[in-house]
Design an enzyme around this catalytic site. Structure first.
Site, PDB file in Angstrom:
ATOM      1  N   ASP A 335       0.861  -1.177   0.000  1.00  0.00           N
ATOM      2  CA  ASP A 335       0.000   0.000   0.000  1.00  0.00           C
ATOM      3  C   ASP A 335       0.911   1.246   0.000  1.00  0.00           C
ATOM      4  O   ASP A 335       2.135   1.139   0.107  1.00  0.00           O
ATOM      5  CB  ASP A 335      -0.903  -0.033   1.239  1.00  0.00           C
ATOM      6  CG  ASP A 335      -2.127   0.845   1.092  1.00  0.00           C
ATOM      7  OD1 ASP A 335      -2.109   1.749   0.236  1.00  0.00           O
ATOM      8  OD2 ASP A 335      -3.103   0.649   1.834  1.00  0.00           O
ATOM      9  N   GLU A 529     -10.569   7.198   3.920  1.00  0.00           N
ATOM     10  CA  GLU A 529      -9.587   6.569   4.809  1.00  0.00           C
ATOM     11  C   GLU A 529      -9.747   7.071   6.249  1.00  0.00           C
ATOM     12  O   GLU A 529     -10.849   7.401   6.670  1.00  0.00           O
ATOM     13  CB  GLU A 529      -8.181   6.769   4.259  1.00  0.00           C
ATOM     14  CG  GLU A 529      -8.065   6.174   2.850  1.00  0.00           C
ATOM     15  CD  GLU A 529      -6.640   6.036   2.359  1.00  0.00           C
ATOM     16  OE1 GLU A 529      -5.724   5.797   3.153  1.00  0.00           O
ATOM     17  OE2 GLU A 529      -6.445   6.152   1.130  1.00  0.00           O
TER      18      GLU A 529
HETATM   19  C1  BGC Z   1      -5.004   3.232   0.160  1.00  0.00           C
HETATM   20  C2  BGC Z   1      -5.162   2.197  -0.923  1.00  0.00           C
HETATM   21  C3  BGC Z   1      -4.962   2.824  -2.275  1.00  0.00           C
HETATM   22  C4  BGC Z   1      -3.601   3.474  -2.302  1.00  0.00           C
HETATM   23  C5  BGC Z   1      -3.258   4.111  -3.638  1.00  0.00           C
HETATM   24  C6  BGC Z   1      -3.744   4.039  -0.005  1.00  0.00           C
HETATM   25  O1  BGC Z   1      -3.751   5.142   0.838  1.00  0.00           O
HETATM   26  O2  BGC Z   1      -4.996   2.588   1.415  1.00  0.00           O
HETATM   27  O3  BGC Z   1      -6.425   1.601  -0.819  1.00  0.00           O
HETATM   28  O4  BGC Z   1      -5.095   1.870  -3.277  1.00  0.00           O
HETATM   29  O5  BGC Z   1      -3.544   4.488  -1.315  1.00  0.00           O
HETATM   30  O6  BGC Z   1      -3.940   5.275  -3.838  1.00  0.00           O
END
Ligand code: BGC
Length: 633
Positions: A335, A529
């Site tokens: 991630d 998030e």
């Molecule tokens: C998230 C992921 C995402 C990634 C790329 C991260 O902050 O947890 O779900 O795919 O960013 O944008």
């Protein structure tokens, strides 16, 4: 910077340019030798270590479509230098690319647009141009390995203004229709592909347990079987379009404990998963088993901990479980900044740990030069086995070949007007109608008559497409407001579906006279998030007032909740005649109107428990609950 002087420069005459030996030549010679030495050193440090290798011939086996896939992979791998291999393991955010030429210079495996990383010309055409430039640059590298370009298109290609925004995953979970999910994934992948992008960071297989988490809506359900069947359908729908899918966030994500986030700004996101071995086996691995079976191209490891250990460091999970036991054949990607985030070691050591645990491609997403030189050093020192690097690169190349990226001329890019096409909008509208859950319908107030009524519409979500779409729409945190091109708000949908009613709108419910029916469309502000972690998700005061005001001017009040999760409902709200959980329906608000006016019947069921209070110890509505409406004669 050369110093500016007031002196006029001397004219360049032939005489002046004649070579003359300077008087202090030994000093000049020394300076020359020193600069050659340091210049060379800097060059060797910063440049990849393969500048002079020849390009492979045009009939090299890996370039031939007719060759079997494994032969193409092996042939290509056998031609790669160590640095070319490590470059393939790097995934860089487009904003952190120092120069476009670095894509070919460092043989980078992938570039991503982290949420909101848009082109200056933020239109479908602008996206296509930006992505194409990067992909073309990759083709300039010695081996011409195609570039992966990744994006979070988790409810349609929502980063792109004008795209079809489908309901967020929780709505798909409520519809619980694998075929529909597959169609949504395919339509999304077509809109992704029309911008040149070939990798989607979806589906989420997280299983939310706590409505306070800011990512509840990104998941289908808390039910592992729904996650398994819809996850596999989503993977199939995406990959049949030759766009790579990503099952995320491995593993246990959704089961974290409130108050244990590792991020000081968050409360539960990026925290510690509370999963014992039984739950690991019976709950959290179930959808990954299904995704592996569907041959998902990539699995993303979350930023969570299991006990006191980062999951990204855990070889027993990444290699033993996922790759060996579940038979996952794709590549593991970290991630955002996942290799280094919350690591207590140096970046050098973190690379060793994660790659040895089974990480194949690192979403760095910033610094690729140090990544390449650190991993190179670690391999030379036998701290990462060469075989691990070969395995990682083999997995990455296999997926690139499988998706046809080496033979892109054979797979057409859909036309740009695929983005936001009527067919896709129609599918999205149908999906909205399949996803909204009817929680209460006293005296069968729903469906409403299509004509002859005076209807008052109010509330923060009635005429606000930004709230309908939620986050991950153009901007990471979404945009609060009625702005998205080509979209239809719930209000506009109501007017469109029932033009023979008199529909009056006032956001704050300041109306004169009496209505036959009143509709309060209440909503949450968009969030993404951990920024959406919320100790007590409930309706805003302004919306509670709206409900009260509508009760004073109408005998029948319908509450439509636009939210990314179940909200704690007050007694007064619960006294309304009808309550609908519309989740985050996306750009097609008319799908909600279709249900309210009976063009479509309510069939969806809650994909998560709707708790009575914030202790979440009792259910107001159980998972699986949802009323149906009957066709009107
Ligand atoms: C998230 C992921 C995402 C990634 C790329 C991260 O902050 O947890 O779900 O795919 O960013 O944008």
């Amino acid at each position: 910077m050369p110093k500016k002087t007031n002196k006029k420069p001397k004219p360049h005459t032939k005489r002046q340019r004649k070579l003359r030996v300077p008087k202090n030549w030994p000093l000049w010679l020394l300076l020359l030798a020193l600069s050659a030495f340091f210049g060379g050193f800097i060059y060797i440090k910063s440049a990849p270590r393969y500048p002079l290798l020849p390009k492979p011939p045009s009939d090299a086996p890996y370039k031939q479509v007719s060759q079997p896939l494994s032969k193409r992979v092996d042939d290509l791998l056998s031609r790669m230098t160590l640095d070319e291999k490590i470059g393939q393991m790097a995934l860089v955010d487009k904003g952190s690319l120092k120069k476009t030429v670095d894509i070919s210079r460092y043989n980078l495996g992938g570039v991503l647009s982290g949420a909101g990383a848009k082109p200056a010309n933020n239109t479908p055409e602008g996206w296509l141009k930006m992505v194409s430039e990067k992909k073309d640059q990759a083709k300039q590298s010695r081996l011409g390995i195609p570039l992966l370009y990744g994006i979070d298109a988790n409810h349609g290609n929502g980063n792109v203004p004008g795209s079809t925004v489908f309901p967020h995953a929780i709505g798909l979970g409520a519809a619980n229709d694998a075929q529909l999910t597959q169609q949504v994934a395919t339509a999304t992948a077509e809109e992704i592909k029309a911008t040149g992008i070939n990798w989607s960071f979806s589906p989420s297989l997280d299983a939310p347990n706590d409505i306070r988490w800011g990512r509840v809506y990104e998941a289908f359900s808390s039910d592992p079987n729904i996650n398994a069947s819809l996850g596999a359908a989503y993977v199939n729908g995406t990959q049949q379009t030759q766009v790579l899918a990503t099952a995320k966030h491995f593993f246990g994500t959704g089961s974290m404990i409130w108050g244990k986030s590792n991020n000081k700004d968050f409360r539960i996101d990026q925290g510690v998963v509370a999963v014992d071995d039984a739950a690991l086996q019976n709950k959290y691995l179930v959808p990954y088993t299904a995704a592996a079976k569907a041959e998902v191209a990539t699995v993303m490891v979350g930023l969570t901990f299991w006990g006191d250990k980062r999951i990204i460091d855990d070889r027993s999970l990444l290699t033993d479980k996922l790759k060996n036991e579940l038979g996952f054949k794709g590549f593991v990607v970290s991630d955002w900044y996942g290799t280094y985030e919350y690591s207590k070691t140096s970046n050098y050591q973190a690379n060793i740990k994660t790659i040895n645990a089974g990480l194949d491609m690192a979403m760095l997403p910033f610094d690729y030069k140090n990544f390449i030189s650190d991993v190179h050093k670690a391999v030379e020192r036998h701290e990462i086995p060469q075989s691990r690097i070969d395995d990682a690169v083999k997995r990455i190349l296999t997926q690139k070949f499988k998706a046809g990226l080496f033979d892109e001329s054979a797979t057409a890019t859909p036309p740009i007007n695929t983005i936001g096409s009527q067919t896709h909008r129609q599918l999205a509208r149908q999906t909205v109608a399949a996803s909204a859950v009817l929680l209460k319908n006293q005296k069968d107030v729903l469906p409403l008559a299509k004509q002859g009524s005076r209807i008052f519409v109010a509330g923060s979500g009635a005429d606000n497409v930004g709230r309908q779409c939620g986050a991950w729409t153009v901007e990471w945190q979404g945009i609060d407001g009625n702005w998205l091109p080509g979209s239809t708000s719930v209000l506009a949908g109501l007017r469109q579906v029932a033009p023979d009613n008199s529909i009056e709108y006032n956001k704050l419910a300041n109306f004169n006279g009496k209505a036959d029916v009143a509709i309060a469309v209440v909503s949450e502000k968009p969030y993404a998030e951990g920024w959406g972690d919320n100790a007590n998700p409930h309706l805003e005061d302004a919306d509670l007032k709206v409900i009260e005001k509508l009760k004073a001017v109408s005998n029948k009040v319908i509450v439509v909740i636009v939210s990314g999760r179940p909200l704690i409902l007050s007694d007064k709200t619960l006294e309304s005649d009808a309550i609908v959980a519309a989740w985050l329906p996306g750009s097609e608000g008319a799908g909600v109107a279709d249900l309210l006016f009976g063009n479509k019947l309510f069939t969806a069921k809650l994909p998560v428990v709707w708790p009575t209070n914030i202790n979440q110890d009792t259910a107001l509505y159980e998972r699986g609950y949802g009323l149906k409406t009957e066709p009107t004669s």
